[in-house]
Design a protein around this motif. Sequence first.
Motif, PDB file in Angstrom:
ATOM      1  N   ILE B 182       6.205  21.748  20.278  1.00 11.04           N
ATOM      2  CA  ILE B 182       7.661  21.890  20.434  1.00 11.04           C
ATOM      3  C   ILE B 182       8.374  21.296  19.231  1.00 11.04           C
ATOM      4  N   TYR B 186      10.727  23.314  16.541  1.00  9.59           N
ATOM      5  CA  TYR B 186      12.091  22.901  16.230  1.00  9.59           C
ATOM      6  C   TYR B 186      12.258  22.660  14.744  1.00  9.59           C
ATOM      7  N   LYS B 189      12.469  25.939  12.868  1.00  4.81           N
ATOM      8  CA  LYS B 189      13.784  26.538  13.091  1.00  4.81           C
ATOM      9  C   LYS B 189      14.819  25.857  12.206  1.00  4.81           C
ATOM     10  N   ILE B 250      10.218  29.686  21.156  1.00  3.73           N
ATOM     11  CA  ILE B 250      10.569  28.492  21.931  1.00  3.73           C
ATOM     12  C   ILE B 250      10.689  28.848  23.400  1.00  3.73           C
ATOM     13  N   LEU B 254       8.310  27.629  26.611  1.00  2.84           N
ATOM     14  CA  LEU B 254       8.742  27.104  27.912  1.00  2.84           C
ATOM     15  C   LEU B 254       7.943  27.754  29.036  1.00  2.84           C
TER      16      LEU B 254
ATOM     17  N   THR D 248      19.581  25.372  20.081  1.00  2.00           N
ATOM     18  CA  THR D 248      18.125  25.278  20.126  1.00  2.00           C
ATOM     19  C   THR D 248      17.691  23.915  20.642  1.00  2.00           C
ATOM     20  N   ILE D 250      19.124  22.031  22.771  1.00  2.09           N
ATOM     21  CA  ILE D 250      19.244  21.958  24.229  1.00  2.09           C
ATOM     22  C   ILE D 250      18.070  22.682  24.883  1.00  2.09           C
ATOM     23  N   GLN D 251      17.708  23.818  24.323  1.00  2.74           N
ATOM     24  CA  GLN D 251      16.585  24.588  24.850  1.00  2.74           C
ATOM     25  C   GLN D 251      15.274  23.801  24.712  1.00  2.74           C
ATOM     26  N   VAL D 252      15.088  23.226  23.531  1.00  2.00           N
ATOM     27  CA  VAL D 252      13.885  22.431  23.281  1.00  2.00           C
ATOM     28  C   VAL D 252      13.840  21.239  24.221  1.00  2.00           C
ATOM     29  N   LEU D 254      14.965  21.087  27.206  1.00  3.43           N
ATOM     30  CA  LEU D 254      14.462  21.579  28.489  1.00  3.43           C
ATOM     31  C   LEU D 254      12.933  21.578  28.486  1.00  3.43           C
TER      32      LEU D 254
ATOM     33  N   GLN E 251      23.199  26.241  30.893  1.00  2.57           N
ATOM     34  CA  GLN E 251      21.896  25.855  30.362  1.00  2.57           C
ATOM     35  C   GLN E 251      21.643  24.360  30.573  1.00  2.57           C
ATOM     36  N   VAL E 252      22.675  23.566  30.264  1.00  3.47           N
ATOM     37  CA  VAL E 252      22.567  22.115  30.437  1.00  3.47           C
ATOM     38  C   VAL E 252      22.351  21.788  31.906  1.00  3.47           C
ATOM     39  N   GLY E 255      18.917  21.901  32.861  1.00  8.14           N
ATOM     40  CA  GLY E 255      18.228  20.680  32.447  1.00  8.14           C
ATOM     41  C   GLY E 255      18.438  19.551  33.437  1.00  8.14           C
TER      42      GLY E 255
END
Lengths: 325, 325, 325, 325, 325
Positions: B182, B186, B189, B250, B254, D248, D250-252, D254, E251-252, E255
């Motif tokens: 991960i 990141y 990216k 990414i 998940l 990204t 925030i996604q990571v 998660l 999205q948050v 999480g």
Amino acid sequence: MLINCAAYQDGKKLADVPIEAISDYLVKPGCFVWVALKDPDEAEMAAMKAEFDLHRLAIEDVMKGGQRPKIEEYGDTLFTVLTTVEAGENGELVTGQVNIFAGPNFVLSVRHRSEQGFQDVRARCEREPELLKIGAGFVLYALIDSVVDRYTPVVDALSAEVEELEDRIFEKQGLAASRALIADLYSVKRRLVILLHHVTPLVEAVSKLVGGRVPALCTGMQAYYRDVYDHLVRVSNTVGARRDMIVTAIQVNLGMISLAESEVTKRLGSFAALFAVPTMIAGIYGMNFQIIPELHFRYGYPACLAVMATIDAILYLRFRKAGWL
Amino acid sequence: MLINCAAYQDGKKLADVPIEAISDYLVKPGCFVWVALKDPDEAEMAAMKAEFDLHRLAIEDVMKGGQRPKIEEYGDTLFTVLTTVEAGENGELVTGQVNIFAGPNFVLSVRHRSEQGFQDVRARCEREPELLKIGAGFVLYALIDSVVDRYTPVVDALSAEVEELEDRIFEKQGLAASRALIADLYSVKRRLVILLHHVTPLVEAVSKLVGGRVPALCTGMQAYYRDVYDHLVRVSNTVGARRDMIVTAIQVNLGMISLAESEVTKRLGSFAALFAVPTMIAGIYGMNFQIIPELHFRYGYPACLAVMATIDAILYLRFRKAGWL
Amino acid sequence: MLINCAAYQDGKKLADVPIEAISDYLVKPGCFVWVALKDPDEAEMAAMKAEFDLHRLAIEDVMKGGQRPKIEEYGDTLFTVLTTVEAGENGELVTGQVNIFAGPNFVLSVRHRSEQGFQDVRARCEREPELLKIGAGFVLYALIDSVVDRYTPVVDALSAEVEELEDRIFEKQGLAASRALIADLYSVKRRLVILLHHVTPLVEAVSKLVGGRVPALCTGMQAYYRDVYDHLVRVSNTVGARRDMIVTAIQVNLGMISLAESEVTKRLGSFAALFAVPTMIAGIYGMNFQIIPELHFRYGYPACLAVMATIDAILYLRFRKAGWL
Amino acid sequence: MLINCAAYQDGKKLADVPIEAISDYLVKPGCFVWVALKDPDEAEMAAMKAEFDLHRLAIEDVMKGGQRPKIEEYGDTLFTVLTTVEAGENGELVTGQVNIFAGPNFVLSVRHRSEQGFQDVRARCEREPELLKIGAGFVLYALIDSVVDRYTPVVDALSAEVEELEDRIFEKQGLAASRALIADLYSVKRRLVILLHHVTPLVEAVSKLVGGRVPALCTGMQAYYRDVYDHLVRVSNTVGARRDMIVTAIQVNLGMISLAESEVTKRLGSFAALFAVPTMIAGIYGMNFQIIPELHFRYGYPACLAVMATIDAILYLRFRKAGWL
Amino acid sequence: MLINCAAYQDGKKLADVPIEAISDYLVKPGCFVWVALKDPDEAEMAAMKAEFDLHRLAIEDVMKGGQRPKIEEYGDTLFTVLTTVEAGENGELVTGQVNIFAGPNFVLSVRHRSEQGFQDVRARCEREPELLKIGAGFVLYALIDSVVDRYTPVVDALSAEVEELEDRIFEKQGLAASRALIADLYSVKRRLVILLHHVTPLVEAVSKLVGGRVPALCTGMQAYYRDVYDHLVRVSNTVGARRDMIVTAIQVNLGMISLAESEVTKRLGSFAALFAVPTMIAGIYGMNFQIIPELHFRYGYPACLAVMATIDAILYLRFRKAGWL
């Protein structure tokens, strides 16, 4: 490597021409020369440069390879870079490069790493003298059209693959199949992105041959180039729509995995509960209190087993009904 | 710090020129001066400002640094800001700034925090007098081309890294490896975004030297600037496509984590079930009912152990078959 | 297959015309011929090509099918490709193709795989002679308008489906229903993408008949084509907005699944805790220590059961209050 | 509230001017008046409207506030709305509004809710008479430049915050820290969006002072306005790139939470298994079968404990090796 | 239903006019008629069509409703479709339609399903004769401005709702509250999309009245229409920024749910471990080995209980410290 070199006049083939004799034909009025090379070496390209007065930057592009599709004007010569995309053995996309120089009285095509040649294009052109009469502008169209036509089976295969994946998402499946599904979704997305990467610049390049100021070579060919352009836009839109769906498919797939996980949690939890009840009861009758009247009942033991079994049966039915087992 | 200062005429080097003598050469017809500075101080830039009549805002941009790539006209002088991007020791991107002033009879390049110089560009230019003859417009092209060429290894390295990560996503791996994956996704990216951040404005800037009204300095150089432009668009598209895939990677990652989690849940749950069954049976025969006939069987104990083992063996096989263990 | 062929003059129908006689009417001033074909064979199209002097590329497009919606000029003839979209039996979208050639004195419509014909359009046109008088430009408008009008029920049905799905997301539901919901969300998204895939190019194509240089055939019809354009933009925006919401709906759905999972985890965990307490206490009083005073109490056993029940009752109430059970 | 009001001629300050005397100076050739107001009341604005002949809609915009950044022409007067963005005490962004009217012979700045004034701009202008000589066009530039310069520390602080968050994502952390991290990611995203919300329209507005038809007031100032424009684009691109990464991140994040969850599941599961084994064995030897030979072994009990300990030790090592504990 | 019909000259109201007398006033120089209808029937619209020579397609749009906001020219008449958006009782958005025809000497407004009328606009216009003197162009502006002004409270309410939701995301909460939060986030997103759906086309439509070729009716009104345009862009950008944040908020929120789930897993697992330890120890001393020395210790039982309690206390503290309980 020289594949083919011929001169044409009035839509008919005059003769196969050795490279040294090309200049003789270039000066004849209404005559044009069509040369096809494959993976040429420096010397061959140098000869072509001299023969057709090609620009050194275009020659560099041909030799270096790895160019993006484009159509550039060098004086009255059009330099076209096309990418061929074919499905390889394991489904991976194999890309090759085709470079075409087209001037008022010649067409030179150079292909790299592309198995399929353009003999069929030449043959078709020779069968249609009334079109071939138009000259280099028509041959350029025929070559581009041929490359673009070959995208169709690739797009169709990818579309079929997307549809098959869409079905698999909603099937119940084990861990290994889920794993494979995710990998397949990713692989298709990657191939769609690669395809788009090659098609998008070509759409833009061909659009310049259709509207606005058009290179002299292509005047009077509007309908033909518009046809290729249309085809490209169709390919590009189809790939775009598929890519859009794949992104959603991946997201939906995450939801299905979460659901499957939820199901496992429920089943294992219910399973554990079925064991926990008899264990608890057995624990109680395993206590060493001096006075536990039930222990002395004649049918205490079978009664106890029956109670355990009954409770478990009830639990089992309720879990079943709730969809947990 | 002055790196180099020379005068050229008709594509050939006249002489190395001390800064004080620059103005003598500027007045010679058909002669231009090419100066290279590195991390200059205020005094040096003031001298250059006086010598070449540079605009104070451009001088400010050079001294402050941190500019975005751009090409600006100040009268008949072009002021170009370029960003060099190199891969640092730990893979991080190291950016430097190159400023180029190009007027009708001079080129001044100033670089900051960039290790690689432009001696090779100068050497190559001096080997090609027929091109160098064109003057400042060609030198400007050669310098931009050189900076853009250096993007290629960076993009290639990032592409390779993306492909390696794509493989790792689908490998089975432990927690630490997942964590590292991960972080690597990141990091890639981030570097792609940084690269795009430097390339995108340059694409736009160079496009102004290719079509429409072109600055006087660059007329007749269309094919060359178009070549650089093409290269930049290719870099930009490649980085864009990679970034697109990283976002999907990414997301897919998940999904793989969820799957792995699901697998762990299943294994632990199955494991627990294997213990729960004998524990329950043992509990039952640990009860203190007076009459439990089995307890008095001669082979009661081994039979009981055998039953436990058998049930567990069956469960084990079923869990195995279901892919839970 | 010939569906209909009639000649019109001054807004009124002159006569039904056999194909052979078409050319007689084409030469009459102020007269135009309107032909409707369905799934024609090669011979029929060849006849039409000869009669109306159609371009071979347009003929190819008609015969091959699978074109994207477009409006192309071939000389003073407009070639229009439209996609009909109808809801099939199981909700899937069924697409057909309608090709319209419209010249100064003729309209030729060819439809493929489309059940609904255009008899109603013809009837409506014949009822409004003052408009039909305008000629082929009006008939073309009427045909496009009719195809576009038929998008409305499809969009409305999809909108209703989206709204129904939005409600279902927030309902409590079992695993099977969740599974079905995800599949339905995906299916709607797919159909919205297909619809957009057909509508978007048409928006662009019709826009060319509204502003800027307009084909001679459509001059004086601005208000009418603008009306169709408006309708298309409305359809396109509605579908776009629905697609935007569906993407969010899928994301929100993931959240609801996670919540449901969380709930199951809590319930099963609480359930397990309720069994674990008596089991532990029973274990303690099942120990074989020589001196465990409680074992000899007269009401030890019932007291012990009471303690178990009390603790479980307290736990149950607390779990209940915390919303875990 | 009047902050300042002075007249300038030939780059030098003539005098501080009372509001009533402004019109005396406006008629002097080559003279301009520079007025600064803060939170003016209706009467003050009415006086200004009369003095400088301002448009009532612009006055309304000043009094109502809450405008988006823009630059509008009213005759030969430019009306500019700028947003100041400063970092407040708790990191929240505090925005204020600055309105500037600039005509051929006057500049009027009105600020609201902005602590920082423009005394430093005035002082700097007065120190550079050769630039101030240009007149209102230069003062307008200086004011816009000053507002834009103040974005830099805000962007730098946000960039630093993003980088710190990026590091925190990959640290191991407890639930509370995770919770705080998510909230911080969200907060930074929100502030980036706010910043972009204020910068984007300004980029567009200033671009109109750079290319194409430029208002008379700004002619000859191209290089200066282009400099401000460049600065704005740089700010806008930096914020855009940061926002891209935050999404990204925030996604990571998660993914990291899922991983952490997975870790907890494994640890708790392994922990449970370590207890389950001895419990099962103890259960077996707690059974009441008459004949269980092991029970009568002299070292049966310690042997049993040893077996339990050994199995648990083996399990512990395997779990450890598998990274589960 | 006729709401109002009056004639104006030189900015002053001449008289209320019965429909039949409209044509008398239309011919008076410098005089214009302003008619307001609400939910008119076919006959009323037919009368208007005759009176003002309206286009049949515009009449159709008025009667059918459901149009997207637009401004169209029919000759020298502007046909404007606006959508009113109001907050309904339960927070849902209620949309209505307002159609305005504005010609050189008349304004006709027709509203559907919109509670609020335009009496206030008329009253305000009549109070400002110097503006009303401009004629139909000003009335059209005043009506559009009034509709756009009413978007502000809707946007403000949605913004407040978004901010309240942002706070709720980071609160600790039960399952029901989480469920409600997700539903609320979705609902706000939906309303933002609807609002944007109505505002976006209007931005585009009004922009045509501001720059480039402007309809005759609006010349000299640039500043006013630019003001409305500005307002619309502000609304559109605010809604866009809110929508951007809502997507991130969802999205948050995912999480936070994952985190909450993680917390529950830890608590339940820790809870289970606290029971597992005494259960295991009890099991051991419940074994029936002949020789278990501890069983014969005088304080064996209390010592055993003490050991259990101690271990659990230690575990409890460690779990607490690790934040698991």
